[in-house]
Design a protein around this motif. Structure first.
Motif, mmCIF file in Angstrom:
data_model
loop_
_atom_site.group_PDB
_atom_site.id
_atom_site.type_symbol
_atom_site.label_atom_id
_atom_site.label_comp_id
_atom_site.label_asym_id
_atom_site.label_seq_id
_atom_site.Cartn_x
_atom_site.Cartn_y
_atom_site.Cartn_z
ATOM 1 N N CYS A 20 26.038 -66.251 -9.586
ATOM 2 C CA CYS A 20 27.455 -66.359 -9.921
ATOM 3 C C CYS A 20 27.663 -66.489 -11.426
ATOM 4 N N GLU A 21 26.794 -67.247 -12.073
ATOM 5 C CA GLU A 21 26.917 -67.397 -13.525
ATOM 6 C C GLU A 21 26.678 -66.071 -14.238
ATOM 7 N N LEU A 22 25.687 -65.304 -13.733
ATOM 8 C CA LEU A 22 25.413 -63.996 -14.330
ATOM 9 C C LEU A 22 26.555 -63.019 -14.065
ATOM 10 N N MET A 23 27.120 -63.086 -12.878
ATOM 11 C CA MET A 23 28.142 -62.114 -12.483
ATOM 12 C C MET A 23 29.527 -62.447 -12.998
ATOM 13 N N PHE A 24 29.865 -63.752 -13.034
ATOM 14 C CA PHE A 24 31.241 -64.145 -13.334
ATOM 15 C C PHE A 24 31.383 -65.038 -14.571
ATOM 16 N N GLY A 25 30.260 -65.382 -15.208
ATOM 17 C CA GLY A 25 30.320 -66.210 -16.401
ATOM 18 C C GLY A 25 30.098 -67.688 -16.113
ATOM 19 N N GLN A 26 30.026 -68.482 -17.167
ATOM 20 C CA GLN A 26 29.706 -69.904 -17.032
ATOM 21 C C GLN A 26 30.794 -70.691 -16.307
ATOM 22 N N ASP A 27 32.005 -70.183 -16.313
ATOM 23 C CA ASP A 27 33.111 -70.892 -15.655
ATOM 24 C C ASP A 27 33.322 -70.397 -14.233
ATOM 25 N N GLU A 46 32.602 -71.573 -11.437
ATOM 26 C CA GLU A 46 32.992 -72.577 -10.447
ATOM 27 C C GLU A 46 34.504 -72.749 -10.381
ATOM 28 N N ASP A 47 35.212 -72.310 -11.438
ATOM 29 C CA ASP A 47 36.672 -72.403 -11.437
ATOM 30 C C ASP A 47 37.307 -71.211 -10.723
ATOM 31 N N LEU A 48 36.481 -70.238 -10.341
ATOM 32 C CA LEU A 48 36.985 -69.037 -9.685
ATOM 33 C C LEU A 48 36.752 -69.120 -8.183
ATOM 34 N N GLU A 49 37.441 -68.289 -7.462
ATOM 35 C CA GLU A 49 37.247 -68.213 -6.013
ATOM 36 C C GLU A 49 36.268 -67.071 -5.730
ATOM 37 N N CYS A 50 35.018 -67.431 -5.481
ATOM 38 C CA CYS A 50 33.984 -66.420 -5.257
ATOM 39 C C CYS A 50 33.842 -66.175 -3.752
ATOM 40 N N SER A 51 34.573 -65.230 -3.242
ATOM 41 C CA SER A 51 34.512 -64.904 -1.818
ATOM 42 C C SER A 51 33.221 -64.139 -1.523
ATOM 43 N N PRO A 52 32.798 -64.083 -0.262
ATOM 44 C CA PRO A 52 31.594 -63.307 0.088
ATOM 45 C C PRO A 52 31.683 -61.854 -0.371
ATOM 46 N N ASP A 53 32.875 -61.250 -0.251
ATOM 47 C CA ASP A 53 33.041 -59.860 -0.682
ATOM 48 C C ASP A 53 32.873 -59.737 -2.195
ATOM 49 N N ALA A 54 33.426 -60.711 -2.924
ATOM 50 C CA ALA A 54 33.283 -60.693 -4.382
ATOM 51 C C ALA A 54 31.829 -60.902 -4.784
ATOM 52 N N MET A 55 31.127 -61.759 -4.056
ATOM 53 C CA MET A 55 29.707 -61.998 -4.317
ATOM 54 C C MET A 55 28.899 -60.727 -4.107
#
Length: 226
Positions: free
Chosen positions: A171-178, A180-189
């Motif tokens: 998640c950190e590689l894909m969406f950045g250091q923040d 955890e503040d985002l909604e990482c759904s299974p589809d987004a993952m």
């Protein structure tokens, strides 16, 4: 196994079986397709002194991948990465010349090191090999930059076998250091993992090696009979 060798024990070969992900979507009808991948110790690993065995494997392998560490390029350790190549017998150099590829791992460190991008790394390594071992006619297309770490994380996520810590790293590689503040759904993952895998260079390496093997399958079969 490294520890066993350092303690003087003779470690038996470690045999692992795993599916080749790059072949999962391919159809070979009823023709069985399997590969034996032999991993030899690096110059700084236990067992690296058994160079004769490594040369024997290189002389019989259908394709040879010489793995380099991106973080050691343009450092004092750079020459050591090619020291083994300089020790190759002249006949073996000629033997492996057409089936030797250089894989540069840890490309995820590009922004943290000496500034060589992916394309520049291919040209730099090809030029360096020609300088170190002139008999090897290596061109940039035979140099494959990868990030094995990103490939592993992305494929673990896509297969649903990633641990919580690995998912967090992904998640950190894909969406950045923040992230955890985002909604990482299974589809987004899954979408992020697909992008991460594409950027890892690992699929390009698999495609390049498999294409080489299939394109040269007739010659490989004939040589196996000699």
């Amino acid at each position: 196994q490294n520890q066993a060798v350092r303690l003087g024990a003779e470690a038996p070969p470690l045999v692992l079986q795993a599916p080749v992900q790059a072949l999962r979507s391919q159809s070979f009808r009823e023709c069985p397709t399997a590969f034996d991948v032999c991993d030899t110790p690096g110059s700084n690993e236990a067992g690296s002194s058994d160079w004769a065995e490594t040369e024997q494997l290189m002389s019989t392998a259908d394709v040879v991948l010489y793995v380099l560490d991106y973080s050691k390029l343009k450092t004092q350790e750079e020459a050591a990465m090619f020291a083994r190549l300089q020790q190759l017998r002249p006949d073996l150099v000629q033997n492996v010349n057409t089936r030797l590829f250089f894989v540069v791992n840890k490309m995820d460190l590009v922004r943290k090191r000496h500034g060589l991008g992916w394309k520049e790394t291919k040209a730099y390594v090809a030029r360096l090999v020609r300088q170190q071992v002139p008999a090897l006619a290596i061109t940039p297309d035979r140099v494959i930059p990868i990030s094995a770490e990103r490939a592993l994380i992305s494929r673990q996520i896509l297969s649903g076998t990633a641990s919580r810590s690995m998912c967090a790293d992904g998640c950190e590689l894909m969406f950045g250091q923040d992230w955890e503040d985002l909604e990482c759904s299974p589809d987004a993952m899954r979408a992020g993992a697909q992008r991460l895998l594409a950027k890892s260079g690992f699929q390009e390496m698999e495609d390049t090696v498999l294409r080489f093997l299939f394109d040269h399958s007739a010659a490989i079969f004939i040589s196996s009979l000699v």
